[in-house]
Design a protein around this motif. Structure first.
Motif, PDB file in Angstrom:
ATOM      1  N   GLU A 266      28.156  -7.279   2.983  1.00 15.23           N
ATOM      2  CA  GLU A 266      27.765  -8.485   2.257  1.00 15.23           C
ATOM      3  C   GLU A 266      28.975  -9.213   1.673  1.00 15.23           C
ATOM      4  O   GLU A 266      28.997 -10.449   1.592  1.00 15.23           O
TER       5      GLU A 266
ATOM      6  N   ASP B 180      24.338  -5.148   9.804  1.00 16.29           N
ATOM      7  CA  ASP B 180      24.212  -3.852  10.470  1.00 16.29           C
ATOM      8  C   ASP B 180      25.364  -3.597  11.438  1.00 16.29           C
ATOM      9  O   ASP B 180      25.899  -2.496  11.525  1.00 16.29           O
TER      10      ASP B 180
ATOM     11  N   ASN C  50      20.958  -9.969   8.515  1.00 15.38           N
ATOM     12  CA  ASN C  50      20.844  -8.513   8.475  1.00 15.38           C
ATOM     13  C   ASN C  50      21.349  -7.863   9.759  1.00 15.38           C
ATOM     14  O   ASN C  50      21.895  -6.747   9.729  1.00 15.38           O
TER      15      ASN C  50
END
Length: 325
Positions: free
Chosen positions: A235, A224, A220
């Motif tokens: 992704e 970001d 994550n």
């Protein structure tokens, strides 16, 4: 969905072989079909209960207080009655599965023992990776049989989890006389036992949390930072790269290392840190820690020569204070 039931060999009746009943000094003998209760219908407990039911065991009761837990019981354990924890413990004549948070486990076990909900011969198993048999001492003191049975898997608490149980490992700590039952239970769940000594449970659990939980944080963080760089669907960029990196790491170990740290590219790493400090300063410290550990492993594995690492280590250990500022 659940795994199809496998054929079961014929076994003595419950009257002939009661749970935990055996001549003095002999290993305990348990019925083929166990009567099971689940305390804690969270993501883990409800799924393991459903897997045991799919394997032919009788899951007769489960405890769940929140609306989510009640819905999970209705979905995954439709034949189990939603009862209080003490009622579940009394109904689970053969196997009581306790799947509560690590820090709550000791209190739950002590409370069940104090209220007389546990009984001799009953197997009391918990699903905590961090705890072994010590936390079950109050249960053992009243004659119950303690078992630590931790699935090395991440759970969502949905039927999809049942399809992920095949072939996984279970971190098991058990008295010698319960090892045959532990082997049988892990097989019924579609997995294999990994025997973990009592003293090694915290290290075992730290390794799994470090690998799985921190992986989620790391992924994550990367997503970001890609968004910060203007990537609309990070992704899609990360998925093939991270899958390949994970597969290579599991297959090759430290030989799977690539990238600027493993090459000793100090200038590239410095630029990373400078831009991170300007854009996402909260990411500087974790980047530095992981980069330094990566450098240590690359040097130890012979992937990075110490001479080539000097400038890189200077960036990671010295100038990061200036960069962060």
């Amino acid at each position: 969905m659940s795994a199809p039931l496998r054929p079961r060999p014929a076994v003595p009746s419950r009257a002939a072989v009661p749970a935990g009943g055996a001549p003095a000094g002999a290993p305990p003998v348990f019925p083929r079909v166990l009567t099971v209760g689940v305390i804690g219908a969270g993501r883990v407990g409800a799924v393991l209960g459903a897997a045991l039911a799919a394997a032919g065991h009788r899951v007769v009761a489960a405890s769940g207080v929140s609306g989510v837990a009640k819905a999970r019981i209705a979905l995954l354990l439709p034949d189990a009655r939603n009862r209080s924890a003490t009622s579940v413990a009394r109904a689970a004549t053969d196997l009581l599965l306790i799947a509560v948070p690590d820090d709550a486990l000791a209190g739950v076990v002590a409370g069940l023992a104090e209220t007389g909900a546990l009984h001799p011969g009953q197997v009391v198993a918990h699903t905590s990776g961090a705890h072994g048999l010590g936390v079950l001492a109050p249960a053992a003191a009243v004659g119950a049989r303690p078992l630590a049975l931790h699935p090395a898997m991440t759970f969502t608490g949905t039927p999809d989890d049942l399809g992920r149980l095949a072939g996984i490992s279970y971190g098991v700590t058990a008295p010698a006389e319960l090892r045959p039952l532990a082997v049988r239970l892990t097989a019924d769940l579609g997995g294999v036992p990994e025997w973990v000594a009592e003293a090694d449970r915290p290290l075992y659990h730290a390794a799994l949390a470090h690998g799985a939980n921190h992986l989620v944080t790391l992924v994550n963080e990367a997503a970001d930072r890609l968004r910060d760089a203007g990537v609309g669907q990070p992704e899609k960029v990360l998925a093939p790269l991270l899958r390949a990196a994970l597969e290579n790491a599991l297959r090759l170990g430290d030989d799977a290392l690539t990238g600027p740290v493993s090459r000793g590219d100090a200038g590239t790493v410095r630029r990373h840190l400078e831009r991170l400090a300007a854009t996402a300063p909260e990411s500087v410290a974790p980047y530095l820690v992981l980069a330094r550990r990566t450098a240590d492993r690359a040097i130890a594995a012979g992937r990075l020569r110490p001479a080539d690492a000097e400038s890189l280590l200077d960036v990671l250990s010295g100038t990061h204070r200036e960069v962060a500022a």
